[in-house]
Design a protein around this motif. Structure first.
Motif, short mmCIF file in Angstrom:
data_model
loop_
_atom_site.label_atom_id
_atom_site.label_comp_id
_atom_site.label_asym_id
_atom_site.label_seq_id
_atom_site.Cartn_x
_atom_site.Cartn_y
_atom_site.Cartn_z
N ILE A 171 0.58 -1.12 0.41
CA ILE A 171 -0.09 0.23 -0.24
C ILE A 171 0.73 1.44 0.14
N GLU A 172 2.09 1.35 1.08
CA GLU A 172 3.24 2.23 0.64
C GLU A 172 3.94 2.61 -0.60
N LEU A 174 -8.44 7.01 -1.15
CA LEU A 174 -8.17 5.68 -0.42
C LEU A 174 -7.25 5.14 0.17
N LEU A 175 -5.87 5.37 -0.68
CA LEU A 175 -5.11 4.60 0.08
C LEU A 175 -4.46 4.82 1.37
N ASN A 176 -5.07 6.30 1.18
CA ASN A 176 -4.20 6.11 2.87
C ASN A 176 -5.42 5.98 3.74
N LEU A 228 -6.07 1.59 8.11
CA LEU A 228 -7.51 1.01 8.60
C LEU A 228 -6.07 -0.32 9.18
N ARG A 229 -4.90 -0.21 7.97
CA ARG A 229 -4.35 -1.69 8.11
C ARG A 229 -3.56 -1.04 9.56
N ARG A 230 -2.91 -0.17 10.09
CA ARG A 230 -2.07 0.21 11.13
C ARG A 230 -3.15 -0.04 12.28
N GLU A 288 -4.64 -3.77 16.69
CA GLU A 288 -5.42 -4.79 17.47
C GLU A 288 -5.31 -5.84 18.17
N ARG A 289 -4.01 -6.77 16.52
CA ARG A 289 -3.83 -8.34 16.78
C ARG A 289 -2.57 -7.78 17.16
N LYS A 290 -1.81 -6.88 17.14
CA LYS A 290 -0.77 -6.87 18.69
C LYS A 290 -1.19 -7.59 19.85
N THR A 291 -2.40 -6.37 20.00
CA THR A 291 -3.23 -6.55 22.12
C THR A 291 -3.36 -7.40 22.20
N ALA A 292 -4.37 -8.07 21.10
CA ALA A 292 -5.22 -9.48 21.31
C ALA A 292 -4.33 -10.02 21.36
#
Length: 99
Positions: free
Chosen positions: A12-13, A72-74, A79-81, A86-90
């Protein structure tokens, strides 16, 4: 297997950077065309001026599409971040409860 991107569209970047450069090129092209329109006007070259105005119109439309794409890319990057955080926190919560 290599993790490096082979094309600007592998991430995306990379896509965002490509679209950003494209946007800059469009702005520069519009400036050039506007200068050419002014020159054609001075020279009373009506047909050439009409053609350049059509080019300018299409560049303006393209610039709008590119601006939308960049937004849209931004949004996707944001959203990915958020999702990755959230995944890391979970994962941290799961590890803490297992300990």
């Amino acid at each position: 297997m290599s993790e490096e991107s082979e094309t600007p569209f592998d991430s995306i970047e990379g896509s965002y950077q490509y679209v950003d450069m494209l946007s800059e090129a469009i702005v520069e092209a519009r400036r050039d065309v506007e200068a050419e329109v002014a020159l054609a006007e001075k020279e009373n070259a009506d047909r050439r001026k009409q053609g350049l105005l059509l080019v300018s119109y299409n560049l303006a439309k393209l610039e709008g599409h590119i601006t939308t794409s960049r937004r849209l890319l931004n949004d996707l990057r944001t959203l990915r971040r958020v999702l990755m955080s959230e995944r890391k926190t979970a994962r941290a919560v799961v590890r803490a409860t297992q300990a």
